[in-house]
Motif scaffolding. Structure first.
Motif, short mmCIF file in Angstrom:
data_model
loop_
_atom_site.label_atom_id
_atom_site.label_comp_id
_atom_site.label_asym_id
_atom_site.label_seq_id
_atom_site.Cartn_x
_atom_site.Cartn_y
_atom_site.Cartn_z
N HIS A 30 0.95 4.16 -2.99
CA HIS A 30 0.80 5.59 -2.72
C HIS A 30 1.97 6.38 -3.30
O HIS A 30 1.77 7.38 -4.00
CB HIS A 30 0.69 5.80 -1.21
CG HIS A 30 0.80 7.23 -0.78
ND1 HIS A 30 0.29 8.28 -1.52
CD2 HIS A 30 1.36 7.80 0.33
CE1 HIS A 30 0.53 9.43 -0.89
NE2 HIS A 30 1.19 9.16 0.22
N SER B 211 0.83 -1.21 0.00
CA SER B 211 0.00 0.00 0.00
C SER B 211 0.86 1.26 0.00
O SER B 211 0.55 2.24 -0.67
CB SER B 211 -0.93 0.00 1.21
OG SER B 211 -0.20 0.17 2.42
N MET C 132 -4.19 3.93 -1.63
CA MET C 132 -3.49 3.33 -0.49
C MET C 132 -4.50 2.78 0.52
O MET C 132 -4.34 1.65 1.03
CB MET C 132 -2.59 4.37 0.18
CG MET C 132 -1.91 3.88 1.45
SD MET C 132 -0.69 5.03 2.12
CE MET C 132 -1.73 6.43 2.60
N SER D 258 -3.83 9.15 -4.82
CA SER D 258 -2.81 8.24 -4.30
C SER D 258 -3.16 7.75 -2.90
O SER D 258 -2.93 6.58 -2.57
CB SER D 258 -1.44 8.92 -4.29
OG SER D 258 -1.37 9.93 -3.29
N ARG D 259 -3.76 8.62 -2.08
CA ARG D 259 -4.13 8.20 -0.73
C ARG D 259 -5.41 7.35 -0.74
O ARG D 259 -5.55 6.43 0.08
CB ARG D 259 -4.28 9.44 0.16
CG ARG D 259 -2.95 10.12 0.45
CD ARG D 259 -3.08 11.27 1.44
NE ARG D 259 -3.76 12.42 0.88
CZ ARG D 259 -3.18 13.40 0.19
NH1 ARG D 259 -1.87 13.35 -0.06
NH2 ARG D 259 -3.88 14.43 -0.25
#
Length: 519
Positions: free
Chosen positions: A386, A382, A407, A403-404
């Motif tokens: 990210h 993860s 993740m 990106s978060r």
């Protein structure tokens, strides 16, 4: 200067140097070369002046082979000498100096395209490529004098990225005329094959990731992929973190998703008071003066709260590409000017950081996706996902939030706690990304997100109000990071809401003291 060469052209100066040698104050290194201790060690002084030593010892030399490509001495072992490789119209020889070996092979002197360089010549682009394709067996106690096909392939990809396909065609044309003069016809055939494969006019085996990617029509950002590998290598040597997901029912999932959506947008500059954000997400209130910002918060929340059917890492690359474009389209649909769901067509920047250029975007994502799939630990996977998305920056805007989101989906699919990065930790978080992107330092990024996950798990609650209170007791909402640091939640702290910011009373007191206001 601590190295002297004779004759100098000045008889008096020559006699002075010879007298110094006769008295033992200077050391004779070779015919016409003397050294006097002044500050640096003898070895450092010799290495720094390697070009001048080549000029003196090997007239009409051309700096080529691996030295021509790297333009510096190379050391083949930790305790061995540094080495310089040149060619000259004289017999093969090695000049041994303290800490430096100058290896001479017999060959053609300066040719068309070679570059005058500090009194000698540096092999031109075509010559150094041909020479480094020549076979060279490592001798006992020393390494190979040439870099080989992989290095030449990587260099050609770099030149193509910087200058375009026609530049490689020019190299090929000039090398074709140069090769017979240097007796490099065999090497030219290999060079021709590499260039043809890179330009998709020939099919041959490529030895490097960037060569294979360009031959497939999806060139990569080599430096970016190397940072991916540094992150993977660091995490592989670190114990995985396995903090289970505490959001075990819909109410907890909603509360944690709201908090993460709030902070994820705050980090990117979409700032609302917490109570305003609560109304946007849970009451459907769209702020009249900032409808696009309101949609950003709501759109982030809706992606964080939805059920995870399949983690991003367990998709094919084409499926992954479709997913990130679809998610970006949903997230940014209120901002048509940034082209939601479409990859960027111009290089984007953040301060003095430039992200992956559009022509290398898809290839770099493809390489990163393959690397991610090889990571066994879901927590490390993860983090890699990210960083990969943040570093490639595939869209015009919204890259950090996407990106978060990805993740979090990767973490929740493995029943691990989400990672929330709160306002007070923003500078630490951004600095850790920069440390990896600019200094190849992955440890800060990994340790920071490990800490954020521990705090995030401790702040899971059954309602948004209870989650806000827990996060406030970590100093999460504090904007002045010089007066507050992120901590685990402290139940003893009293929280006060001032202008929409929930923070401990000691934070407000510190700000008052700082501003000379008192309370």
């Amino acid at each position: 200067m601590a190295i002297y060469f004779t004759p100098t052209g000045d008889a008096a100066e020559d006699k002075r140097i010879w007298r110094l040698h006769a008295s033992g104050r200077v050391e004779k290194l070779a015919n016409g070369i003397y050294y006097q201790q002044e500050g640096e060690t003898r070895e450092a002084e010799i290495r720094r002046n390697w070009q001048r030593l080549v000029v003196k010892l090997v007239p009409h030399a051309v700096i080529t082979d691996r030295t021509g490509m790297e333009v510096k001495p190379v050391r083949h072992s930790d305790d061995g000498p540094y080495n310089v490789y040149v060619v000259a119209p004289r017999s093969r020889w090695t000049f041994e100096l303290p800490g430096l070996s100058i290896h001479v092979r017999k060959g053609h002197g300066p040719a068309n395209g070679d570059i005058p360089y500090l009194g000698t010549h540096l092999a031109g682009q075509e010559r150094r490529l041909l020479d480094n394709l020549a076979f060279s067996r490592a001798r006992k106690g020393e390494g190979s004098r040439t870099l080989g096909e992989a290095a030449v392939e990587a260099k050609l990809d770099e030149l193509c990225r910087a200058n375009g396909a026609e530049y490689l065609n020019g190299i090929r044309d000039r090398a074709r005329h140069l090769a017979p003069l240097l007796d490099r016809d065999t090497e030219f055939q290999r060079l021709n094959g590499i260039i043809g494969t890179l330009l998709n006019t020939h099919k041959d085996k490529m030895l490097t990731p960037q060569g294979r990617a360009r031959a497939a029509g999806t060139p990569i950002d080599v430096a970016c992929v190397e940072r991916f590998q540094k992150l993977i290598t660091y995490m592989a040597a670190r114990a995985p973190q396995a903090i289970l997901n505490a959001d075990t029912n819909p109410d907890r999932l909603m509360a944690s998703s709201f908090v993460e959506a709030y902070f994820s947008n705050y980090i990117e500059g979409t700032e609302f008071a917490v109570d305003q954000a609560t109304e946007i997400v849970f009451e459907g209130k769209i702020p009249d003066d900032r409808p696009e910002d309101g949609h950003d918060v709501l759109g982030t929340y809706l992606q964080l709260v939805e059920r995870v059917e399949r983690p991003p890492s367990r998709t094919s690359f084409e499926e992954f590409k479709d997913e990130i474009r679809t998610r970006h389209g949903r997230l940014m649909e209120s901002r048509p000017g940034i082209k939601p769901g479409q990859f960027k067509t111009q290089t984007n920047r953040a301060g003095d950081t430039s992200f992956v250029t559009p022509d290398l975007l898809e290839g770099t994502l493809r390489e990163g996706h393959a690397m991610m799939a090889s990571i066994q630990d879901p927590f490390h996977r993860s983090l890699f996902l990210h960083y990969m998305m943040a570093e490639v920056h595939p869209f015009n805007d919204g890259n950090g939030r996407i990106s978060r989101i990805l993740m979090t989906r990767e973490l929740l699919s493995a029943n691990l706690s989400r990672i929330v990065v709160p306002t007070v930790f923003r500078d630490d978080y951004v600095d850790s990304l920069r440390a990896l992107s600019r200094r190849d330092e992955p440890s800060i990024f990994v340790r920071n997100l490990e800490f954020c996950q521990r705090v995030s798990a401790a702040c899971s609650a059954s309602t948004a109000a209870a989650a806000i209170d827990l996060w406030a007791k970590t100093y999460a909402f504090c904007e002045d990071s010089r007066e507050a640091r992120l901590t685990m939640p402290n139940a003893a702290l009293n929280i006060t809401n001032r202008n929409g910011v929930y923070a401990p009373d000691d934070y407000w007191q510190a700000l008052a003291n700082k501003n000379g206001l008192g309370l």
